[in-house]
Design a protein around this motif. Structure first.
Motif, PDB file in Angstrom:
ATOM      1  N   VAL A  37      37.192  32.010  39.428  1.00  0.00           N
ATOM      2  CA  VAL A  37      38.307  32.638  40.112  1.00  0.00           C
ATOM      3  C   VAL A  37      39.241  31.630  40.764  1.00  0.00           C
ATOM      4  N   VAL A  38      38.919  30.350  40.692  1.00  0.00           N
ATOM      5  CA  VAL A  38      39.841  29.365  41.264  1.00  0.00           C
ATOM      6  C   VAL A  38      40.478  28.589  40.126  1.00  0.00           C
ATOM      7  N   PHE A  39      41.780  28.638  40.064  1.00  0.00           N
ATOM      8  CA  PHE A  39      42.496  27.940  39.005  1.00  0.00           C
ATOM      9  C   PHE A  39      43.571  27.068  39.614  1.00  0.00           C
ATOM     10  N   THR A  40      44.034  26.173  38.821  1.00  0.00           N
ATOM     11  CA  THR A  40      45.261  25.496  39.241  1.00  0.00           C
ATOM     12  C   THR A  40      46.416  26.460  39.018  1.00  0.00           C
ATOM     13  N   VAL A  41      47.533  26.152  39.630  1.00  0.00           N
ATOM     14  CA  VAL A  41      48.660  27.073  39.544  1.00  0.00           C
ATOM     15  C   VAL A  41      49.086  27.269  38.100  1.00  0.00           C
ATOM     16  N   ALA A  42      49.252  26.186  37.379  1.00  0.00           N
ATOM     17  CA  ALA A  42      49.586  26.337  35.966  1.00  0.00           C
ATOM     18  C   ALA A  42      48.356  25.971  35.166  1.00  0.00           C
ATOM     19  N   VAL A  95      31.247  37.160  30.635  1.00  0.00           N
ATOM     20  CA  VAL A  95      30.874  36.269  31.732  1.00  0.00           C
ATOM     21  C   VAL A  95      31.916  36.336  32.827  1.00  0.00           C
ATOM     22  N   PRO A  96      31.512  36.224  34.074  1.00  0.00           N
ATOM     23  CA  PRO A  96      32.494  36.200  35.156  1.00  0.00           C
ATOM     24  C   PRO A  96      33.425  35.010  34.990  1.00  0.00           C
ATOM     25  N   LYS A  97      34.682  35.288  35.223  1.00  0.00           N
ATOM     26  CA  LYS A  97      35.661  34.230  35.082  1.00  0.00           C
ATOM     27  C   LYS A  97      35.688  33.409  36.363  1.00  0.00           C
ATOM     28  N   TYR A 140      42.455  47.799  42.702  1.00  0.00           N
ATOM     29  CA  TYR A 140      42.997  47.080  41.554  1.00  0.00           C
ATOM     30  C   TYR A 140      42.290  45.743  41.399  1.00  0.00           C
ATOM     31  N   GLY A 141      42.035  45.085  42.525  1.00  0.00           N
ATOM     32  CA  GLY A 141      41.380  43.790  42.456  1.00  0.00           C
ATOM     33  C   GLY A 141      40.013  43.867  41.798  1.00  0.00           C
ATOM     34  N   VAL A 142      39.292  44.929  42.072  1.00  0.00           N
ATOM     35  CA  VAL A 142      37.952  45.033  41.500  1.00  0.00           C
ATOM     36  C   VAL A 142      37.990  45.512  40.069  1.00  0.00           C
ATOM     37  N   SER A 143      38.849  46.493  39.811  1.00  0.00           N
ATOM     38  CA  SER A 143      38.753  47.131  38.502  1.00  0.00           C
ATOM     39  C   SER A 143      39.772  46.573  37.515  1.00  0.00           C
ATOM     40  N   GLY A 144      40.849  45.985  38.003  1.00  0.00           N
ATOM     41  CA  GLY A 144      41.815  45.391  37.102  1.00  0.00           C
ATOM     42  C   GLY A 144      42.707  46.389  36.407  1.00  0.00           C
TER      43      GLY A 144
END
Lengths: 513, 179, 109, 535
Positions: free
Chosen positions: D529-534, D525-527, D195-199
């Motif tokens: 992968v590190v975001f803030t929580v909100a 484009v690759p997103k 799931y992580g790879v393919s979504g």
């Protein structure tokens, strides 16, 4: 009117087998004898109705069996199968006679025997590879039980060895069949896959089997796989080790049918499947196959010479004699093929007779040690006379049936010299095979001397004289050995047209004759 | 808390403490998980499992999955774990039963676990994870959860119900004492 | 975004936790002799998978709720499996007076 | 299918029609549970109810299949969670028939050992497992695969330990539940990576994402984990330890059920996954890689099963190992699904499952008779049995030979069809074919062992075996059905193989559309992968 007779021939023994199981056990012998006589009559009718000079299969029945992969139920009779069918039918009656005194569950014995008979008929008449394979395997199973239950002291070992060896062979055949499916259902062959032996000989498919440029193309490895499959059955020397065990342990009637008919399935299948389907590979590797065959002839003969067990000696003589069949086929000459085929018929008669002769004595003496016999002729002069006929026919004495096959194979071998550039190899092979004849004469005469000649032994007085039933079997086989020794035309008139066709398929007819 | 569950919007302040919360929850989770490996006492193990489950619930909460965090606490920590504790108590005469494992066994097991972790980490690091096809983000509010559960996940939802029925029958059968 | 935050917890941090849990679970399964202990190891792996699902759903595939839903079902399953498993353990214990899996060796190879 | 969609109700009802067999099974389960409230301690009534329910489900499956109910709406239902296609319908039909035969077998054998009050529990668990297996054959996305596997497994754990006071049974079920839960946990972990790879949880989308991104390391980890879970259900080699223990300890009817139904359901599930990959994934290398992995699993399973079976002395354990090796053959068939015309292999698999069902049912039924009446499962104790009860001995020989693959019996045709499929799959297929045939050759040795003892061996005079009492007519009926089916499929396979061929069709969801979709989105484009929580 006779179109469906062939199907009845295959399935009548099955019906007889069921009857043997369902009806009371003491009726089984009569039922089996009746069934085999009926099949013999059917065979005679088929032989009379057979159109001589017609090369293709006759009395053909074609039904769709497994449409999904295009497997057909296709049976037919041609010159290659008819003499063997006649041999099978005739021997089957004699074998039931030989097994008349079986005491241990005769009904199951007879039922299995009749099932075996069905399998043998099926092998000789099926024209579809899958059908052939099914019959080939079905004939295995009754044999396993017949040896394993009614056999001698080491019967279980012999039975499982026989089963495993032959099964390994069948699996080689199965691989080839699947390979054929793969090739014939490929994209560049639009007609769809087929397992029909006749259709597989057509040039279009032959071209698929051996495409240009590739050394180990399908035809070449398939040739070796099928060769091994049938070499185990014949048996050719390196694959023969099941045979002495099976023969020694099997009861007399089973030895007779094993040597008389079952081994012929191998030779027949070489002529029916391996050579016509993969002729290119056959002509490429003929020296190799010929070497194996000659090795079989000499090895079998030498082993026979070294035996002190009478039955084992006869068993090894089968290895040696069937070597001539392989050699005759291997050299790819018309005479060789004729000889090989005739050798099969001749060996069918003589080996059955030899095993029966051994069995008659074994039933009374309960041992087969050659050195503990001697002077049997004086004890039973009449038996001695028929024995001489039988063993000398096996030895290949001119005028008896063993002679014609061996001589034609040797002639065919030397004929092969005409088509090769350097005939030295052919001469060596031929001479060695001819030397095999000398060895055969040697071991048979030596055995004959040790068992029949000399002073009679006191224990023979307690033996029951051979009965009328036993003499009848001996006489029938002996007379057959004489007739087929004098009149080979009886066989060749049937096979001639089919062999012409076969040689043209193999593509060497013009070269040799 | 309730507003969060209802709307999926977090208070601003949570954002700032997120790293600390992450460190705390992750620390609790991983530490207790490895304490389960080390511990030789089955009751202690159950206790540490409780902390792990709680820590995981906290991590869910950090990842915008408040509903799941609640479920984790209620069903997992509150239900399954109690079941396990009952199991421990019913099956050991001595409530503080000790588990005897050899030292080398523990080393091998830890080694294997570490190897597995390393392989997975290598795989993870070497995999470029791409964005999904659409850029619209779903609200994680309770309404969406409900309609998803009865929408695309209707069949698994119903099957899970049947599964629980069967489990009930099975467990009741296995546990009841009839000859 | 904030001055307070030393770092931003992201996908790799969460999956890191999950991998640590997986390793712990495998280690538990391999070392523990007690059937309940093994079950605890299974729970650890299930939780690791749950963290993965939610993390991937939150940080990467946020256009749907597949990951969260899957985790929900994992929780349900864990409860169901634990119930049956413990009933079987209990039964085994009644017959053998132990749930030490090494004792389960009457059936062999 | 969201609730806000005005079409949701008609859509739901239309979909519901196609899963009616499963619904009927659930209703039957409930009925079986309710029945004791009307008549306590009665066994016949729940049996009757469950048989009736299975029959209705069977008829409904056939109805759906023949298109009587709804002509053109077979396909993927409930937003692609389930695929109702000819393949799954055929399997379900076989499964229902098999479950009915199992219930008959249980009524004849196990009923007396079961407390009358426990009968509804047994039937309910059996139906629950059947329900799960039906879903396994149709499961079309990861969550369905997961939940269907569990709903097939969890009742099986309880069934395996159904004889609660029997030490062997409890031990078997303990091993079963431990192995089962560990492997399902591993499977779920693998799925989380996928799931992580393919979504997506949808099999076709996952295959599509392999197209898009190639075979990423994480996907490999995920697939390995997932196949490890499958391997448990299939009792493929590293995960096979439970199989003989469970089979020996469990009541025979449960053993039969697990050995056939749960394995063939897992084969169907594996086939569906492979078929999705094979239809959608374009990259030849990836396909060959997966086929190689699965093929190796199958080859190792078959070989290992055979090798261990060689020295078994217990009839039930021998059959257990033989079923492991048969699972290996079927896995090999699934492996080449990626490389050849899937219809050929799918129909071969269906035919194989059909034949395998009857071979195993027959063999295990006779094993159960021997266990009950002779009190021993040791093969060497059966010496001279041919004389004492010839019909049973001959039938066992027939089943053994069919398991081995003797021409004239169904087992051979199954292997022939499988071989025909394998040989089309290039080098890999040829190697697998070689493994299959070599294994067949070896397996002869142990399949002949019971035959050897029953036919050839002289009975031990010290040990007097009890005489086998006449069997009940219903039991003869089961054996006769098995034997006739084997002869029929072996001698006249045309009809059965045609049916299998017609049904060897699987609907792969919107494969072509998916590929088109992927090609549009390759430029994303690759997103970060590190975001803030909100955000």
């Amino acid at each position: 009117m006779y179109e469906s007779l062939l199907n009845w021939l295959i399935f009548t023994p099955c019906i007889g087998a069921v009857a043997c199981l369902l009806l009371p056990a003491d009726k089984a012998r009569n039922i089996a004898l009746g069934t085999s006589i009926i099949t013999l009559l059917m065979t005679i009718v088929l032989a009379l109705e057979f159109q001589i000079g017609h090369s293709g299969p006759q009395f053909v029945t074609t039904l769709q069996w497994i449409p999904a992969i295009n497997v057909q139920y296709k049976v037919g009779l041609d010159g290659l199968s008819l003499p063997l069918i006649v041999l099978t039918s005739a021997l089957s009656v004699l074998v039931i006679g030989a097994g008349w005194k079986i005491e241990k569950s005769p009904n199951i014995f007879m039922a299995l025997y009749l099932l075996l008979l069905s399998g043998m008929y099926g092998v000789f008449v099926s024209l579809d590879l899958v059908l052939f394979y099914v019959f080939f395997e079905i004939s295995l199973l009754p044999m396993y039980f017949l040896i394993g239950v009614w056999g001698g002291p080491r019967k279980e070992y012999a039975a499982i060895k026989f089963f495993l060896y032959t099964l390994a062979g069948s699996i080689c055949l199965l691989i080839t069949m699947l390979g054929i499916y793969n090739v014939t259902s490929s994209a560049d062959f639009v007609a769809g896959n087929t397992w029909d032996m006749m259709a597989l000989q057509t040039p279009a498919i032959q071209a698929l089997f051996s495409p240009e440029g590739e050394y180990w193309n399908f035809a070449r490895w398939a040739f070796w796989l099928t060769f091994i499959a049938f070499a185990i059955k014949i048996p050719v020397a390196p694959f023969h080790t099941w045979l002495p065990d099976a023969h020694v342990e099997a009861p007399t009637p089973i030895s007779m049918i094993l040597a008389g008919v079952l081994l012929k399935m191998g030779g027949y299948a070489l002529m029916r499947i391996t050579y016509p389907l993969f002729p290119d590979a056959a002509s490429l590797y003929w020296e190799c196959v010929a070497c194996i065959a000659v090795f079989g002839i000499l090895y079998g003969a030498l082993c026979a010479m070294a035996q002190t067990d009478w039955k084992k000696l006869v068993a090894y003589s089968s290895v040696s004699h069937m070597g001539y069949v392989t050699l005759g086929i291997a050299v790819l000459t018309r005479t060789g093929f004729d000889g090989a085929y005739y050798q099969m018929i001749g060996h069918g008669i003589t080996s059955a007779m030899m095993f029966f002769l051994v069995g008659v004595v074994y039933e009374r003496a309960h041992h087969r040690e050659i050195n503990n016999f001697g002077g049997l002729w004086l004890a039973w002069p009449k038996y001695g006379g028929w024995s001489m006929l039988g063993f000398f026919a096996g030895m290949g004495l001119p005028g008896l049936c063993g002679f014609i096959g061996e001589v034609m194979v040797l002639l065919g071998t030397f004929q092969a010299a005409q088509r090769v550039e350097d005939p030295t190899f052919v001469y060596i092979i031929g001479s060695l095979a001819a030397f095999g004849v000398v060895l055969t004469a040697g071991y048979i005469l030596w055995m004959f001397q040790r068992i029949y000649m000399g002073k009679t032994r006191p224990e023979y007085d307690h033996f029951e004289k051979p009965t009328g039933r036993e003499y009848a079997i001996m006489v029938t086989l002996g007379v057959a050995a004489l007739i087929f020794g004098i009149a080979p035309i009886l066989v060749f008139s049937y096979t001639n047209a089919t062999f012409n066709n076969l040689m043209s398929v193999i593509g060497l007819a013009g070269l040799t004759n | 808390m309730f507003t969060t569950l209802a709307t999926g919007i977090k208070p601003e302040s949570l954002d700032q403490v997120a790293p600390f919360l992450y460190l705390i929850f992750a620390g609790i989770t991983v530490f207790s998980a490895w304490m389960i490996v080390i511990s030789q006492n089955i009751v202690r193990m159950a206790m540490y499992l409780l902390f792990t489950l709680g820590g995981v619930a906290g991590l869910y909460f950090l990842m915008n999955a408040e509903f799941l965090a609640a479920i984790q606490l209620i069903v997992y920590a509150g239900g399954t774990l109690i079941l396990i504790v009952f199991g421990v108590m019913l099956t050991s005469k001595n409530p503080f039963m000790r588990l005897h494992t050899y030292l080398w066994e523990r080393f091998v097991a830890v080694g294997l676990g570490a190897l597995l972790a390393m392989l997975t980490t290598i795989a993870l690091v070497n995999t470029p994870i791409k964005q999904s096809a659409s850029d619209q983000m779903v609200n994680h509010d309770i309404h969406t959860i409900g309609s998803t559960l009865l929408g695309p996940f209707l069949v698994p939802f119903e099957v899970a119900a049947v599964l629980l029925l069967v489990v009930m029958i099975g467990a009741a059968f296995m546990a009841r004492s009839r000859a | 975004m904030t001055t307070l935050a030393l770092f931003e917890p992201g996908l790799y941090h969460l999956v890191g936790v999950s991998i640590a849990l997986l390793a712990a679970g495998v280690a538990v399964i391999l070392t523990k002799r007690n059937a309940v202990g093994i079950l605890m190891g299974v729970e650890l792996i299930l939780n690791a998978a749950g963290i993965n699902f939610v993390a991937f759903n939150n940080y990467v595939w946020d256009n749907a709720m597949d990951g969260q839903m899957f985790t929900l079902f994992i929780i349900v399953l864990a409860a169901a499996e634990a119930a049956v498993a413990l009933a079987i353990f209990l039964n085994f214990y009644n017959n053998f007076d132990t749930i030490n899996v090494d004792q389960a060796d009457e059936l062999q190879g | 299918m969201l609730l806000s969609d005005p079409q949701w109700l008609p859509q739901l009802l239309a979909d519901l029609k196609l899963v009616m067999p499963e619904v009927i099974l659930v209703v039957t389960m409930c009925m079986v549970l309710i029945v004791p409230f009307f008549k306590k301690g009665n066994v016949v009534l729940p049996v009757f109810v469950s048989m009736f329910g299975l029959l209705m489900a069977l008829l409904y499956t056939q109805g759906i299949h023949l298109g009587v109910m709804d002509a053109d709406r077979t396909g993927q239902v409930f937003t692609n969670t389930l695929a109702i296609d000819p393949f799954s319908s055929f399997f379900k039909t076989m499964l229902m028939i098999f479950a009915m035969l199992i219930i008959v077998q249980w009524t004849l054998f196990g009923r007396e050992k079961t407390h009358a009050l426990d009968a509804p529990d047994f039937l309910c668990l059996l139906l629950g497992a059947t329900f799960g297996m039906c879903l396994m054959a149709s499961a079309n996305n990861l969550i369905m695969i997961f939940i269907a596997t569990e709903s097939a497994s969890i009742p099986s754990y309880a069934l395996a330990g159904f004889r609660k006071k029997n030490r062997m049974a409890t031990e078997g079920s303990l091993k079963y539940v431990l192995f089962g839960s560990v492997s399902s946990a591993v499977m779920i972990y693998g799925m989380s990576m996928i799931y992580g790879v393919s979504g997506s949880l949808q099999l076709s989308h996952i295959a599509g994402s392999i197209n898009q991104m190639g075979m990423t390391p994480l996907m490999v980890v995920g697939l390995v984990g997932m196949f490890a879970g499958f391997a448990f259900k299939l009792s493929a080699v590293p995960m096979h330890f439970w199989c003989p223990d469970v089979f020996e300890g469990a009541p025979t009817e449960v053993t039969t059920f697990l050995s056939v139904a749960s394995k063939s359901a897992a084969v169907c599930m594996l086939a569906r996954v492979m078929q999705n990959l094979g239809t959608i994934v374009i990259d030849e290398q990836v396909l060959i890689g997966i086929a190689l992995g699965v093929g190796a699993l199958g080859a190792v399973t078959a070989t290992w099963g055979n090798l261990v079976a060689l020295h078994q002395t217990n009839l039930k354990r021998l059959l257990a190992y033989s079923s492991i090796s048969h699972a290996g053959y079927m896995i090999m068939g699934c492996a080449v699904l990626l490389l050849v015309d899937p219809k050929l292999i799918l129909s071969a698999l269906l035919f194989y499952v059909l034949v395998y069902m009857f071979m195993n049912l027959g063999a295990f039924t006779i094993a159960a008779v021997f266990e009950r009446q002779l009190g021993t499962l040791n093969i060497s104790d059966y010496a001279g049995l041919l004389k004492k009860s010839p019909v049973l001995a001959i039938l066992l020989i027939v089943f053994m030979l069919s398991l081995f693959g003797m021409p004239g019996l169904g087992g051979f045709m199954g292997k022939l069809f499988l071989g025909v499929g394998l040989v089309k799959a290039g080098t890999l297929g040829t190697v697998l074919l070689g493994v299959l045939l070599l294994n067949t050759l070896f397996s002869l040795w142990y399949y002949l062992r019971p035959c050897y003892f029953m036919v050839f061996a002289t009975p031990d005079t010290q040990k007097q075996l009890p005489v086998i009492q006449p069997l009940r007519p219903a039991l003869w009926a089961i054996l006769a059905v098995c034997c006739i089916m084997l002869l029929w499929t072996g001698l006249l396979p045309a009809i059965t193989s045609d049916i299998a061929q017609d049904n060897g069709r699987m609907i792969v969801s919107s494969a072509k559309r998916q590929i088109a979709l992927e090609s549009e989105h390759t430029s994303t484009v690759p997103k970060r992968v590190v975001f803030t929580v909100a955000q």
